[in-house]
Design an enzyme around this catalytic site. Structure first.
Site, PDB file in Angstrom:
ATOM      1  CG  ASP A  54       0.358  -4.024   2.181  1.00  0.00           C
ATOM      2  OD1 ASP A  54       0.491  -4.844   3.115  1.00  0.00           O
ATOM      3  OD2 ASP A  54       1.227  -3.190   1.886  1.00  0.00           O
ATOM      4  CD  GLU A 108       8.206  -0.292   6.963  1.00  0.00           C
ATOM      5  OE1 GLU A 108       7.198  -0.985   6.718  1.00  0.00           O
ATOM      6  OE2 GLU A 108       8.388   0.834   6.473  1.00  0.00           O
ATOM      7  CG  ASP A 137      -0.399  -0.053   2.507  1.00  0.00           C
ATOM      8  OD1 ASP A 137       0.842  -0.173   2.606  1.00  0.00           O
ATOM      9  OD2 ASP A 137      -1.149   0.021   3.507  1.00  0.00           O
ATOM     10  CB  SER A 138       4.586   1.688  -0.368  1.00  0.00           C
ATOM     11  OG  SER A 138       4.737   0.516  -1.146  1.00  0.00           O
ATOM     12  CD  GLU A 154       1.003  -1.502   7.819  1.00  0.00           C
ATOM     13  OE1 GLU A 154       0.716  -0.692   8.730  1.00  0.00           O
ATOM     14  OE2 GLU A 154       1.398  -1.148   6.702  1.00  0.00           O
ATOM     15  CE  LYS A 180       3.304  -5.845   3.631  1.00  0.00           C
ATOM     16  NZ  LYS A 180       2.895  -4.695   4.465  1.00  0.00           N
TER      17      LYS A 180
END
Ligand code: KIV
Length: 297
Positions: A88, A187, A49-50, A120, A118
């Site tokens: 993401d 990260e 999602d960057s 977070e 993925k």
């Protein structure tokens, strides 16, 4: 470049960890970036999602929607049909109910054709990870600096700098492993803490700014290539090209060529031939003025 390579599987990833073979992952967001990553033999692609920062021009990942992720994951899959693609789950799509989480996962896998998702977070999302894994969905965890929580973390800060923080990170990693995650992104985690977590887990860790002891590494495509209009040096990134400068200079040269009438040149131009020219302009004196203009063939 490998032709028709076999995509990585989550089983092979575990074996790679056991054998000390490092996993190389890169982000991609569209057809050409994914195709080039596949041609370059990456082990895994992350549709991160960057996307929000490096492709869509937002200042964080928070505005990225599920529709955005589905759309870009589909394009990545078209570019990289033979690579394991993780995508993401965007901000706030896996925090309220298992049902909502499943809705997002279903769309990313059925419409986007991702192999895995993925998420977070640590212990607090273990329930969602567990539900996905029980439904047969491979989940990659992501702890340390979690950009979707940037406002809660107070900025993009290095994690694992105190004993309490190190303990919390380890507990989160173990909770994700117990919930069935097939790997965990670490990260911006200090080197020693990342190394310790990697040793304690049986599943691979994929580091970004987390040192060399992780079982694999992931970097953002646009960072590796400096494909960014306002690229700033980042300690955790090694750049391998300056695509931003190449693109800017190439487009500048094109603009100059257009202004100076150096482009298009005869070799870029298609001629209709005399018959067509004569049908348009006539041929009173054998050669019309316009025909002279279209001399190059
Ligand atoms: O969105 C992303 O690109 C990521 C990587 C930085 C791991 O989550």
């Amino acid at each position: 470049m490998t032709k028709n390579k076999q995509p990585l599987t989550i089983v092979k990833m575990k074996t790679m960890k056991q054998q000390g073979d490092k996993i190389a992952m890169v982000t991609a967001y569209d057809y050409p970036s994914a195709a080039l990553a596949e041609q370059a033999d990456v082990d895994m692609i992350l549709v991160g999602d960057s996307l929000g920062n490096v492709v869509l021009g937002y200042d964080s990942t928070l505005p990225v929607t599920l529709d955005d992720m589905v759309y870009h994951t589909r394009a990545v899959r078209r570019g990289a049909p033979n690579t394991f693609v993780v995508t993401d789950m965007p901000f706030m799509t896996y925090h309220s109910t298992v049902q909502e989480t499943m809705y997002g996962v279903r769309r990313l896998m059925q419409e986007g054709f991702a192999n895995a998702v993925k998420m977070e977070g640590g212990s607090e999302i273990a329930l969602m990870v567990d539900a996905c894994v029980k439904a047969g969905v491979p989940v990659l965890g992501h702890i340390g600096l979690t950009p979707q929580s940037v406002h809660q973390l107070g900025g993009y800060r290095i994690q694992g700098k105190t004993p309490e923080d190190a303990k919390r990170l380890l507990e989160d990693a173990l909770a994700l492993e117990r919930a069935g995650a097939f790997g965990i992104v670490l990260e911006l985690v200090t080197d020693q803490v990342a190394a310790y977590i990697s040793e304690r887990l049986s599943i691979p860790t994929i580091g970004i700014g987390a040192g060399a002891q992780c079982d694999g590494q992931v970097l953002v495509y646009h960072d590796i290539l400096r494909y960014d209009p306002s690229y700033r040096e980042k300690k955790m990134v090694k750049t391998y090209a300056d695509i931003g400068a190449t693109v800017r200079e190439s487009i500048q040269a094109y603009v100059q060529d257009v202004k100076q009438q150096a482009f298009p040149a005869p070799e870029h131009t298609f001629s209709a031939g005399d018959e067509v020219v004569e049908s348009l302009y006539g041929n009173a004196n054998g050669t019309s003025v316009s025909n002279k203009k279209v001399q190059h063939t």
